[in-house]
Design an enzyme around this catalytic site. Structure first.
Site: not given
Ligand code: SF4
Length: 532
Positions: A22, A49, A123-124, A308
């Site tokens: 996310c 996302g 996020n996570g 990345y």
């Protein structure tokens, strides 16, 4: 294992090697169009996302949530944004690693607490979701994801504000309307003040795993990073405009997963949030607090943000990601030299490392593949022929640049190996005489429990084959990876801590085997090391 025994499992997705879970964004900016700023910030974070997008906006009287499945530009248009006045907002772009990909799991998550409410973006990935749900007496299905669980726990820890203390209360709190809008009843400043902060102090120490949260109530924007800082979160400042007493804007503040989202809204980078830090932003400015026990603080930023995930123009640990990727290529050239005519990167994340390799080796850098700029998510198609077709849809060779040349092909990482295999085949068909594959990171051999969608271990090609078997499978003349030691050296952030669990199985946060990430099997989980 013989090379012929290395198989691509049916249904593997060659198009998207790894997916971030996310992107989150938050802004406190009285007098400015916070919905538009949030849209711009989310657009800059779209790569984190693409399944759903949403935002929650507060005007001090109520919170409005808009979220739908799709890209940021699909969910929001000018008309929607113009209907979202306010002075603070949070936003979210989602790729699901836990929970289904549906509207219920799109974020921000909203909860009403009596006459007030709050919204949360995450996020996570939590590692103790099942345990927490059980302790809280929640029945299976009560919460749809780890983020939903945190929202529920926070709501339970918030002292309720009676409806009659909420000007404008209309009994529609948190109800999703058919157009995707959810609204809270209003609450005057002071009524809900500090309730969410106090709930965070109670709930945050209970949760484990990876989390960068943005939250808002009617008048406060908040941001939190987990004690390991596994996922990034940074703070930016919007400078005041105009003259004192004039028509300008006061100072504003921004939170974002990556620093380019600050740049696009005109905010200057202030700093990354510290692992374990909670910041609260309101009309008094920014307050910072530590809410975790000191022994839990152990900085371990996901090393794949550098390899990345993060945009090349992002800054993490004080380093620009693009420069780190170039240094990875430079280190790779020293570690795995080869006699060749041209160095080329696999677009796009392999290109900076290819530039670094070329510069360090003295071999000319050139473009060998063109990427279709408009490719989005494509069907997950079984079979090697279909996978090759998928790669051809995305990448096309520049034959005049390739024919008759010995190529060094640099990519960021290897997951299933299906993209690299198809690329090697494509380059040979275009006339390359030799293809030497160089990877700017060690191979992925363990699953991720912290918010990155890494396939089953039996689909991770390097976990199941020797180097010579892999060379043969990929059809490359030679293959080499950047060592973990050189990867860390290339990032060049002395003293910085990293999570490297998918590369070496050393998990910084213990992971229970019951964690359901949909891609992990019980026998895959190595013993978690004892915490220092
Ligand atoms: Fe990142 Fe790998 Fe750690 Fe997951 S396991 S957080 S992908 S380094």
């Amino acid at each position: 294992m013989r090379s012929s025994e290395i198989e691509c499992s049916e249904g593997s997705d060659h198009e998207v090697p790894l997916r971030e879970s996310c992107g989150v964004f938050g802004v406190y900016a009285p007098g400015r169009g916070v919905a538009q700023l949030t849209f711009d910030g989310l657009y800059a974070l779209q790569h984190r996302g693409q399944e759903s997008a949403g935002m929650a906006v507060s005007d001090g009287e109520g919170i409005t949530v808009v979220k739908e499945m799709g890209l940021v530009t699909t969910v929001f248009d000018e008309r929607t944004l113009s209907c979202l006045p306010g002075h603070l907002a949070i936003g979210h772009t989602r790729y699901s690693t836990t929970g289904d990909s549906n509207w219920r799991n799109a974020q921000p998550m909203y909860r009403s607490v009596g006459g007030a409410g709050f919204a949360l973006g995450h996020n996570g990935n939590l590692t103790n979701t099942a345990e927490l749900a059980e302790q809280a007496g929640m029945l299976p299905g009560m919460v749809a994801s780890d983020s939903d669980l945190v929202a529920e726990l926070l709501a339970r820890h918030c002292p309720a504000v009676p409806l009659n203390e909420s000007p404008g209360a209309d009994g529609q709190n948190g109800q999703k309307a058919s157009d995707g809008l959810a609204s809270s009843a209003g609450v005057g400043e002071g009524a809900f003040d500090e309730a969410l902060e106090s709930a965070l102090r109670s709930v945050l120490p209970l949760i484990g795993g990876a989390f960068s949260f943005v939250l808002l109530d009617s008048n406060h924007l908040m941001g939190v990073r987990d004690p390991n800082g596994l996922r990034p979160l940074c703070l930016g400042r919007l400078a005041p405009t105009g003259h004192p007493g004039g028509t300008g804007h006061p100072e504003g503040w921004v939170l974002a997963s990556e620093s380019p989202a600050l740049d696009v809204v005109g905010a200057s980078f202030v700093r990354e949030l510290e692992p374990g830090e909670l910041v609260v932003i309101d009309s008094f400015g920014v307050r910072s607090e530590r809410v975790f026990a000191e022994e839990r603080i152990d900085p371990r930023l996901c090393i794949f943000e550098f390899v990345y995930f993060a945009r090349p123009d992002a800054h993490l640990y004080g380093r620009e990601v693009h420069g780190a990727r170039r240094r990875m290529g430079k280190m790779l050239a020293a570690q795995a030299p080869v006699d060749a005519d041209m160095v080329m990167g696999v677009p796009e994340s392999g290109v900076p490392a290819a530039e670094g390799y070329a510069r360090a080796s003295g071999i000319p850098h050139g473009q060998g593949l063109v990427k279709n700029r408009y490719i989005g998510r494509t069907f997950i198609t079984p079979g090697q022929d279909a996978r090759d077709a998928g790669v051809r849809r995305k990448l096309n060779p520049l034959r005049e640049n390739i024919a008759g040349k010995r190529l060094v092909v640099v990519d960021d990482s290897i997951v299933r190996g299906t993209t690299q295999r198809a690329v090697v085949r494509m380059l040979r068909e275009a006339g390359a005489t030799e293809v030497h594959l160089r990877l700017a990171s060690p191979p992925l051999v363990w699953p991720c429990f912290y918010g990155i969608d890494i396939p089953d271990r039996d689909e991770l090609v390097a976990a199941n084959a020797s180097m010579s078997e892999l060379e043969s499978f990929l059809g490359a003349d030679s293959l080499a990876y950047l060592s973990l030691e050189n990867l860390v050296r290339a990032i060049d952030a002395p003293g910085a801590g990293f999570c490297t669990a998918c590369l070496n199985g050393e998990y910084p946060v213990p992971v229970p085997v019951e964690v359901e990430v949909g891609a992990v099997r019980r026998h895959d989980v190595p013993a978690a090391p004892a915490r220092a």
